[in-house]
Design a protein around this motif. Sequence first.
Motif, PDB file in Angstrom:
ATOM      1  N   GLU A   5      51.173  21.833  70.696  1.00 45.68           N
ATOM      2  CA  GLU A   5      49.843  21.904  70.124  1.00 45.68           C
ATOM      3  C   GLU A   5      48.968  23.039  70.833  1.00 45.68           C
ATOM      4  O   GLU A   5      48.344  23.740  70.016  1.00 45.68           O
ATOM      5  N   TYR A   6      49.173  23.197  71.911  1.00 47.34           N
ATOM      6  CA  TYR A   6      48.294  24.186  72.794  1.00 47.34           C
ATOM      7  C   TYR A   6      48.853  25.780  72.155  1.00 47.34           C
ATOM      8  O   TYR A   6      47.753  26.455  72.101  1.00 47.34           O
ATOM      9  N   ARG A   7      50.061  25.907  72.036  1.00 50.85           N
ATOM     10  CA  ARG A   7      50.660  27.194  71.598  1.00 50.85           C
ATOM     11  C   ARG A   7      50.115  27.443  69.953  1.00 50.85           C
ATOM     12  O   ARG A   7      49.679  28.505  69.854  1.00 50.85           O
ATOM     13  N   ARG A   8      50.055  26.337  69.226  1.00 51.38           N
ATOM     14  CA  ARG A   8      49.429  26.541  67.973  1.00 51.38           C
ATOM     15  C   ARG A   8      47.968  26.788  67.873  1.00 51.38           C
ATOM     16  O   ARG A   8      47.649  27.797  67.387  1.00 51.38           O
ATOM     17  N   MET A   9      47.104  26.205  68.909  1.00 49.57           N
ATOM     18  CA  MET A   9      45.713  26.731  69.028  1.00 49.57           C
ATOM     19  C   MET A   9      45.566  28.023  69.658  1.00 49.57           C
ATOM     20  O   MET A   9      44.678  28.671  68.963  1.00 49.57           O
ATOM     21  N   LEU A  10      46.306  28.467  70.507  1.00 52.40           N
ATOM     22  CA  LEU A  10      46.452  29.859  71.164  1.00 52.40           C
ATOM     23  C   LEU A  10      46.808  30.942  69.937  1.00 52.40           C
ATOM     24  O   LEU A  10      46.200  31.873  69.432  1.00 52.40           O
ATOM     25  N   ASP A  11      47.889  30.658  68.958  1.00 51.87           N
ATOM     26  CA  ASP A  11      48.131  31.364  67.842  1.00 51.87           C
ATOM     27  C   ASP A  11      47.101  31.519  66.906  1.00 51.87           C
ATOM     28  O   ASP A  11      46.843  32.712  66.397  1.00 51.87           O
ATOM     29  N   GLU A  12      46.446  30.360  66.376  1.00 55.35           N
ATOM     30  CA  GLU A  12      45.341  30.377  65.449  1.00 55.35           C
ATOM     31  C   GLU A  12      44.353  31.411  65.984  1.00 55.35           C
ATOM     32  O   GLU A  12      43.697  31.973  65.400  1.00 55.35           O
ATOM     33  N   GLU A  13      43.875  31.173  67.401  1.00 52.58           N
ATOM     34  CA  GLU A  13      42.724  32.054  67.798  1.00 52.58           C
ATOM     35  C   GLU A  13      43.220  33.624  67.897  1.00 52.58           C
ATOM     36  O   GLU A  13      42.339  34.321  67.445  1.00 52.58           O
ATOM     37  N   ARG A  14      44.368  33.860  68.059  1.00 55.42           N
ATOM     38  CA  ARG A  14      44.969  35.125  68.171  1.00 55.42           C
ATOM     39  C   ARG A  14      44.732  35.905  66.578  1.00 55.42           C
ATOM     40  O   ARG A  14      44.321  36.772  66.579  1.00 55.42           O
ATOM     41  N   ASN A  15      45.223  35.101  65.839  1.00 58.62           N
ATOM     42  CA  ASN A  15      45.117  35.475  64.625  1.00 58.62           C
ATOM     43  C   ASN A  15      43.982  35.640  63.921  1.00 58.62           C
ATOM     44  O   ASN A  15      43.631  36.661  63.246  1.00 58.62           O
ATOM     45  N   ARG A  16      42.871  34.988  64.271  1.00 60.75           N
ATOM     46  CA  ARG A  16      41.581  34.758  63.729  1.00 60.75           C
ATOM     47  C   ARG A  16      41.046  36.088  64.411  1.00 60.75           C
ATOM     48  O   ARG A  16      40.259  37.200  63.635  1.00 60.75           O
ATOM     49  N   LYS A  17      41.284  36.528  65.704  1.00 57.04           N
ATOM     50  CA  LYS A  17      40.622  37.765  66.410  1.00 57.04           C
ATOM     51  C   LYS A  17      41.429  39.005  65.743  1.00 57.04           C
ATOM     52  O   LYS A  17      40.785  40.100  65.591  1.00 57.04           O
ATOM     53  N   LEU A  18      42.762  38.933  65.572  1.00 60.74           N
ATOM     54  CA  LEU A  18      43.382  40.043  64.789  1.00 60.74           C
ATOM     55  C   LEU A  18      42.832  40.347  63.459  1.00 60.74           C
ATOM     56  O   LEU A  18      42.913  41.497  62.946  1.00 60.74           O
ATOM     57  N   ALA A  19      42.500  39.219  62.703  1.00 55.33           N
ATOM     58  CA  ALA A  19      42.029  39.327  61.154  1.00 55.33           C
ATOM     59  C   ALA A  19      40.784  40.175  60.969  1.00 55.33           C
ATOM     60  O   ALA A  19      40.532  40.804  60.103  1.00 55.33           O
ATOM     61  N   LYS A  20      40.157  40.303  62.205  1.00 52.72           N
ATOM     62  CA  LYS A  20      38.902  41.107  62.319  1.00 52.72           C
ATOM     63  C   LYS A  20      39.066  42.515  62.059  1.00 52.72           C
ATOM     64  O   LYS A  20      38.387  43.289  61.505  1.00 52.72           O
ATOM     65  N   GLY A  21      40.197  43.184  62.731  1.00 54.01           N
ATOM     66  CA  GLY A  21      40.571  44.331  62.808  1.00 54.01           C
ATOM     67  C   GLY A  21      39.698  44.848  64.033  1.00 54.01           C
ATOM     68  O   GLY A  21      38.590  44.357  64.538  1.00 54.01           O
ATOM     69  N   SER A  22      39.773  46.269  64.299  1.00 55.96           N
ATOM     70  CA  SER A  22      39.331  47.011  65.181  1.00 55.96           C
ATOM     71  C   SER A  22      38.045  47.998  64.808  1.00 55.96           C
ATOM     72  O   SER A  22      37.538  48.617  65.695  1.00 55.96           O
ATOM     73  N   ASN A  23      38.003  48.051  63.626  1.00 64.52           N
ATOM     74  CA  ASN A  23      36.857  49.020  62.948  1.00 64.52           C
ATOM     75  C   ASN A  23      35.889  48.340  62.117  1.00 64.52           C
ATOM     76  O   ASN A  23      35.121  48.990  61.724  1.00 64.52           O
ATOM     77  N   ASN A  24      35.643  47.203  62.357  1.00 63.43           N
ATOM     78  CA  ASN A  24      34.650  46.468  61.770  1.00 63.43           C
ATOM     79  C   ASN A  24      33.527  46.071  62.974  1.00 63.43           C
ATOM     80  O   ASN A  24      33.534  45.250  63.511  1.00 63.43           O
ATOM     81  N   LYS A  25      32.645  46.985  63.040  1.00 60.93           N
ATOM     82  CA  LYS A  25      31.362  46.826  64.039  1.00 60.93           C
ATOM     83  C   LYS A  25      30.643  45.590  63.851  1.00 60.93           C
ATOM     84  O   LYS A  25      30.023  45.088  64.773  1.00 60.93           O
ATOM     85  N   HIS A  26      30.486  45.281  62.663  1.00 56.54           N
ATOM     86  CA  HIS A  26      29.688  44.082  62.290  1.00 56.54           C
ATOM     87  C   HIS A  26      30.367  42.628  62.777  1.00 56.54           C
ATOM     88  O   HIS A  26      29.734  41.676  62.574  1.00 56.54           O
ATOM     89  N   LEU A  27      31.590  42.777  63.020  1.00 57.44           N
ATOM     90  CA  LEU A  27      32.365  41.595  63.459  1.00 57.44           C
ATOM     91  C   LEU A  27      32.761  41.503  64.706  1.00 57.44           C
ATOM     92  O   LEU A  27      33.378  40.712  65.302  1.00 57.44           O
ATOM     93  N   VAL A  28      32.063  42.532  65.642  1.00 55.45           N
ATOM     94  CA  VAL A  28      32.572  42.227  67.192  1.00 55.45           C
ATOM     95  C   VAL A  28      31.955  41.046  67.771  1.00 55.45           C
ATOM     96  O   VAL A  28      30.496  40.920  67.510  1.00 55.45           O
ATOM     97  N   ASP A  29      32.562  40.575  68.542  1.00 59.13           N
ATOM     98  CA  ASP A  29      32.087  39.502  69.330  1.00 59.13           C
ATOM     99  C   ASP A  29      30.914  39.752  70.188  1.00 59.13           C
ATOM    100  O   ASP A  29      30.876  40.909  70.556  1.00 59.13           O
ATOM    101  N   LYS A  30      30.417  38.795  70.765  1.00 63.24           N
ATOM    102  CA  LYS A  30      29.180  38.951  71.571  1.00 63.24           C
ATOM    103  C   LYS A  30      29.758  39.522  72.958  1.00 63.24           C
ATOM    104  O   LYS A  30      28.946  40.141  73.470  1.00 63.24           O
ATOM    105  N   ASP A  31      31.005  38.997  73.325  1.00 64.72           N
ATOM    106  CA  ASP A  31      31.524  39.523  74.621  1.00 64.72           C
ATOM    107  C   ASP A  31      31.763  41.095  74.534  1.00 64.72           C
ATOM    108  O   ASP A  31      31.295  41.730  75.427  1.00 64.72           O
ATOM    109  N   ASP A  32      32.067  41.445  73.250  1.00 62.93           N
ATOM    110  CA  ASP A  32      32.153  42.899  73.126  1.00 62.93           C
ATOM    111  C   ASP A  32      30.835  43.654  73.226  1.00 62.93           C
ATOM    112  O   ASP A  32      30.861  44.797  73.808  1.00 62.93           O
TER     113      ASP A  32
END
Length: 154
Positions: free
Chosen positions: A61-88
């Motif tokens: 379950e924990y692994r599945r949760m981490l995978d979901e989070e990683r996929n969500r972050k990767l789906a944003k891409g690196s060149n979409n400034k309007h999707l940058v997290d607050k941490d960034d």
Amino acid sequence: ADSTPSEEPGTKHSADFEQKHIEFLLEQANKPRMTWEEYKTKHKEQLQDRLGDGVQREQAEYRRMLDEERNRKLAKGSNNKHLVDKDDDKKRKKKEKKEKKKDKKKEKKRRKKDKKEKKRRKREDSEGGDDAPASKKSRRDSASSSSSSASSVV
């Protein structure tokens, strides 16, 4: 010498209590009991937890949760400034602040260097009136006197 548990000293209860206790025991005896197979099917998850399968399930379950989070972050891409997290955004602001401080320090150093250069030129101009080259000692003397006069002027 025949003594029942209720007649022993210190263990006698009221007649009302004894009657309710007997009724409770009879009621429990008449209830249908679950077989072991029924119990296993009803409480399958709890039994698996106790037998060690729970840890594996929690890890999956924990692994599945981490995978979901990683996929969500990767789906944003690196060149979409309007999707940058607050941490960034915080990191960017911190970096900008650091660069600003660095630029300010460089500017201060440059001004100090310019000031020294200006002072040096002024001193050379005041010494430049003489066509003959001055000795080092006279330069030092004139530099100290011009610097003291420059400091009193400034």
